[in-house]
Design a protein around this motif. Structure first.
Motif: not given
Length: 126
Positions: A101-106, A112-114, A119-125
């Motif tokens: 999960e950490v890797g997917r968030f990175f 998301a340019n940091g 990034a959380w919204k992208i991570f959660k789809g």
């Protein structure tokens, strides 16, 4: 004092939905919380934090500043004694349950340019 013999005998009581019978004494004890009724609904001890600090897991390029890792010990239930590891992001303290999960968030952070919120919204789809 005379004791009623019926007090010593456990009468069988039919419990609807159960294939086995439960004695009145056992049913009363379970209702008071003295005996497990099989539902596992008793109070659980909250996991106890046993370690917190900088992540010690290998990560290509190293860990960015601010990330933390916490280890919790389960105190009750069938998995009592099991350790749970969680990683937390620096700004929003988002919680991750695995290095995968950490890797997917990175990956999401890079897109998301940091920005952790994006990034959380992208991570959660979302």
């Amino acid at each position: 004092q005379e004791k009623d013999e019926s007090d010593d005998q456990e009468e069988e009581e039919f419990v609807p939905g159960k294939s086995k019978r439960k004695s009145k004494k056992k049913a009363a004890k379970a209702a008071k919380g003295g005996e497990s009724s099989g539902g596992g609904g008793g109070p659980r001890e909250a996991p106890r934090e046993i370690w917190s600090g900088l992540p010690d897991d290998p990560l290509e390029g190293g860990w960015p500043e601010g990330w933390t890792k916490k280890v919790f010990l389960r105190g009750s239930g069938a998995s009592q004694g099991h350790q749970d590891r969680y990683w937390f992001s620096p700004k929003q303290q988002y919680k991750f349950r695995s290095m995968k999960e950490v890797g997917r968030f990175f990956e999401a952070l890079a897109r998301a340019n940091g920005d952790e919120v994006v990034a959380w919204k992208i991570f959660k789809g979302k």
